[in-house]
Design a protein around this motif. Sequence first.
Motif, PDB file in Angstrom:
ATOM      1  N   HIS A  22       0.851  -1.191   0.000  1.00 17.39           N
ATOM      2  CA  HIS A  22       0.000   0.000   0.000  1.00 17.39           C
ATOM      3  C   HIS A  22       0.890   1.246   0.000  1.00 17.39           C
ATOM      4  O   HIS A  22       2.028   1.206   0.472  1.00 17.39           O
ATOM      5  CB  HIS A  22      -0.921  -0.008   1.231  1.00 17.39           C
ATOM      6  CG  HIS A  22      -1.958   1.073   1.166  1.00 17.39           C
ATOM      7  ND1 HIS A  22      -1.776   2.303   1.770  1.00 17.39           N
ATOM      8  CD2 HIS A  22      -3.154   1.130   0.527  1.00 17.39           C
ATOM      9  CE1 HIS A  22      -2.841   3.057   1.510  1.00 17.39           C
ATOM     10  NE2 HIS A  22      -3.689   2.368   0.772  1.00 17.39           N
ATOM     11  N   TYR A  24       0.947   3.658   1.847  1.00 18.59           N
ATOM     12  CA  TYR A  24       1.315   4.166   3.170  1.00 18.59           C
ATOM     13  C   TYR A  24       2.524   3.443   3.771  1.00 18.59           C
ATOM     14  O   TYR A  24       2.990   3.809   4.834  1.00 18.59           O
ATOM     15  CB  TYR A  24       0.142   4.027   4.154  1.00 18.59           C
ATOM     16  CG  TYR A  24      -1.065   4.894   3.865  1.00 18.59           C
ATOM     17  CD1 TYR A  24      -0.985   6.003   3.033  1.00 18.59           C
ATOM     18  CD2 TYR A  24      -2.295   4.613   4.458  1.00 18.59           C
ATOM     19  CE1 TYR A  24      -2.107   6.793   2.790  1.00 18.59           C
ATOM     20  CE2 TYR A  24      -3.407   5.399   4.225  1.00 18.59           C
ATOM     21  CZ  TYR A  24      -3.308   6.484   3.384  1.00 18.59           C
ATOM     22  OH  TYR A  24      -4.416   7.261   3.159  1.00 18.59           O
ATOM     23  N   ASP A  38      -3.612   1.738  -4.185  1.00 14.37           N
ATOM     24  CA  ASP A  38      -4.625   1.989  -3.150  1.00 14.37           C
ATOM     25  C   ASP A  38      -5.329   0.665  -2.843  1.00 14.37           C
ATOM     26  O   ASP A  38      -5.023  -0.371  -3.454  1.00 14.37           O
ATOM     27  CB  ASP A  38      -5.600   3.103  -3.570  1.00 14.37           C
ATOM     28  CG  ASP A  38      -6.529   2.740  -4.719  1.00 14.37           C
ATOM     29  OD1 ASP A  38      -6.461   1.608  -5.240  1.00 14.37           O
ATOM     30  OD2 ASP A  38      -7.341   3.600  -5.109  1.00 14.37           O
ATOM     31  N   SER A  39      -6.249   0.689  -1.908  1.00  6.86           N
ATOM     32  CA  SER A  39      -6.799  -0.590  -1.451  1.00  6.86           C
ATOM     33  C   SER A  39      -7.656  -1.266  -2.532  1.00  6.86           C
ATOM     34  O   SER A  39      -7.700  -2.493  -2.591  1.00  6.86           O
ATOM     35  CB  SER A  39      -7.556  -0.451  -0.137  1.00  6.86           C
ATOM     36  OG  SER A  39      -8.317   0.701  -0.114  1.00  6.86           O
ATOM     37  N   ASN A 112     -12.086  -1.268   4.816  1.00  9.30           N
ATOM     38  CA  ASN A 112     -11.380  -1.210   6.116  1.00  9.30           C
ATOM     39  C   ASN A 112     -12.282  -1.803   7.190  1.00  9.30           C
ATOM     40  O   ASN A 112     -12.862  -1.104   8.024  1.00  9.30           O
ATOM     41  CB  ASN A 112     -11.062   0.245   6.499  1.00  9.30           C
ATOM     42  CG  ASN A 112     -10.152   0.949   5.521  1.00  9.30           C
ATOM     43  OD1 ASN A 112     -10.272   0.764   4.317  1.00  9.30           O
ATOM     44  ND2 ASN A 112      -9.246   1.757   6.020  1.00  9.30           N
ATOM     45  N   SER A 127     -12.478   3.977  -0.951  1.00  5.39           N
ATOM     46  CA  SER A 127     -12.698   5.415  -1.151  1.00  5.39           C
ATOM     47  C   SER A 127     -12.722   5.776  -2.640  1.00  5.39           C
ATOM     48  O   SER A 127     -13.272   6.795  -3.010  1.00  5.39           O
ATOM     49  CB  SER A 127     -11.639   6.223  -0.402  1.00  5.39           C
ATOM     50  OG  SER A 127     -10.357   5.801  -0.788  1.00  5.39           O
ATOM     51  N   HIS A 196      -7.686  13.127   1.606  1.00  6.83           N
ATOM     52  CA  HIS A 196      -8.341  11.810   1.617  1.00  6.83           C
ATOM     53  C   HIS A 196      -9.703  11.957   2.320  1.00  6.83           C
ATOM     54  O   HIS A 196      -9.792  12.670   3.326  1.00  6.83           O
ATOM     55  CB  HIS A 196      -7.449  10.798   2.355  1.00  6.83           C
ATOM     56  CG  HIS A 196      -7.841   9.377   2.099  1.00  6.83           C
ATOM     57  ND1 HIS A 196      -8.899   8.770   2.740  1.00  6.83           N
ATOM     58  CD2 HIS A 196      -7.345   8.447   1.244  1.00  6.83           C
ATOM     59  CE1 HIS A 196      -9.010   7.522   2.299  1.00  6.83           C
ATOM     60  NE2 HIS A 196      -8.083   7.303   1.384  1.00  6.83           N
ATOM     61  N   GLU A 198     -11.182  10.265   4.393  1.00  5.07           N
ATOM     62  CA  GLU A 198     -11.238   9.857   5.806  1.00  5.07           C
ATOM     63  C   GLU A 198     -11.015  11.052   6.740  1.00  5.07           C
ATOM     64  O   GLU A 198     -11.131  10.923   7.952  1.00  5.07           O
ATOM     65  CB  GLU A 198     -10.175   8.791   6.099  1.00  5.07           C
ATOM     66  CG  GLU A 198     -10.558   7.431   5.571  1.00  5.07           C
ATOM     67  CD  GLU A 198      -9.481   6.385   5.794  1.00  5.07           C
ATOM     68  OE1 GLU A 198      -8.563   6.612   6.583  1.00  5.07           O
ATOM     69  OE2 GLU A 198      -9.561   5.335   5.144  1.00  5.07           O
ATOM     70  N   SER A 212      -9.054   9.041  -3.148  1.00  3.05           N
ATOM     71  CA  SER A 212      -8.266   7.953  -2.560  1.00  3.05           C
ATOM     72  C   SER A 212      -6.780   8.262  -2.728  1.00  3.05           C
ATOM     73  O   SER A 212      -6.413   9.238  -3.394  1.00  3.05           O
ATOM     74  CB  SER A 212      -8.594   6.642  -3.275  1.00  3.05           C
ATOM     75  OG  SER A 212      -7.981   6.633  -4.554  1.00  3.05           O
ATOM     76  N   THR A 213      -5.930   7.417  -2.177  1.00  2.74           N
ATOM     77  CA  THR A 213      -4.486   7.647  -2.319  1.00  2.74           C
ATOM     78  C   THR A 213      -4.103   7.695  -3.806  1.00  2.74           C
ATOM     79  O   THR A 213      -3.387   8.616  -4.229  1.00  2.74           O
ATOM     80  CB  THR A 213      -3.691   6.546  -1.586  1.00  2.74           C
ATOM     81  OG1 THR A 213      -4.196   5.268  -1.961  1.00  2.74           O
ATOM     82  CG2 THR A 213      -3.794   6.705  -0.088  1.00  2.74           C
TER      83      THR A 213
HETATM   84  P1  13P Z   1      -7.021   4.020  -0.081  1.00  3.78           P
HETATM   85  O1  13P Z   1      -8.053   3.069  -0.523  1.00  3.78           O
HETATM   86  O2  13P Z   1      -7.274   5.425  -0.530  1.00  3.78           O
HETATM   87  O3  13P Z   1      -5.658   3.560  -0.468  1.00  3.78           O
HETATM   88  O4  13P Z   1      -7.072   4.145   1.509  1.00  3.78           O
HETATM   89  C1  13P Z   1      -6.823   3.087   2.368  1.00  3.78           C
HETATM   90  C2  13P Z   1      -6.690   3.535   3.750  1.00  3.78           C
HETATM   91  O5  13P Z   1      -6.539   2.779   4.664  1.00  3.78           O
HETATM   92  C3  13P Z   1      -6.776   4.960   4.004  1.00  3.78           C
HETATM   93  O6  13P Z   1      -6.503   5.218   5.322  1.00  3.78           O
END
Ligand code: 13P
Length: 302
Positions: A22, A24, A38-39, A112, A127, A196, A198, A212-213
């Motif tokens: 990922h 992050y 991204d996820s 998540n 996202s 983002h 979140e 998203s990222t």
């Molecule tokens: P993304 O899907 O944007 O990569 O975000 C995952 C995530 O855990 C954001 O905190």
Amino acid sequence: MSDLKEKIKKLKKEKNAVILAHYYTDDEIQEVADYVGDSYYLAKIAAQTDAEVIVFCGVFFMGESAKILSPEKTVIMPDINADCPMARMITPQKIINMRKMHDDLAVVCYINSTADVKACCDVCVTSSNALRIVKNLKEKNIYFVPDENLGRYIAKQIPEKHFIYNNGYCPTHKKITAKIIDNAKSEHPSAKVLMHPECTPDALERADYIGSTSGIIEYATKSSDKEFIICTELGVMYELKKKNPDKIFYPASENAICPNMKLITLQKLASSLENINEGIKLEEKTMEEARRPLNKMLELAK
Ligand code: 13P
Ligand code: SF4
């Protein structure tokens, strides 16, 4: 390339393994990964890969989703303790109770979340695809779990639906407050603010772009602007700078670090490949039930 990176490269070939990371995770993890994203992107890759072993450099719900989508594969994580606190902020019982209270209800579950929670939801989202997916659901009432901030952000754009929220949040994104963004904007008045979903609603009001990222990286890369304030976890800086060496990226907060993502180190990645264990294990029934909303996401997000 360092010895450790060479070793990882060699091991992954020997063991027919693919490394997913990922945005992050630390720079050096992204550097050795076969796929970084991204996820949503990583879930798609996990569902399609031919490799025998998936090494997931991310947090637990990501590894779990990979296992659910590719149950015949061994899915390992360099540090099994890398968890997402937000994923624990909703329980199956809360969802069961909500279903009793509302007719015409779709339970929409941010990826998540744990496998047990996914197992009692109707559809998963990330996202990057939540808006498109929720907009096209036939149900009027939407129980959006676990992230209240993402839920509220999506709800604003679909006024025809009735949203019910759960009080989950990301502790890392919560640190990027409206005040911090205002300070960054006064220091860098010509920078665009990329955020983002979140982040909290009052922070999101300050954004020039929300995504998203991958969305943030794509926006900055395509933009003719030269300066950006980045309002998400700081791991994205690696790809942003790599793709845009001529642009300047200011972190809104130096504290926007996900401690769980940072548990993954090159050393742990090498050890996990050297001694491949049985990996993530889930009950067959849970996997079957959790696969339904994940597959529905992959289908609806196409
Ligand atoms: P993304 O899907 O944007 O990569 O975000 C995952 C995530 O855990 C954001 O905190
Ligand atoms: Fe979970 Fe937040 Fe870390 Fe994303 S950044 S994995 S939502 S704790």
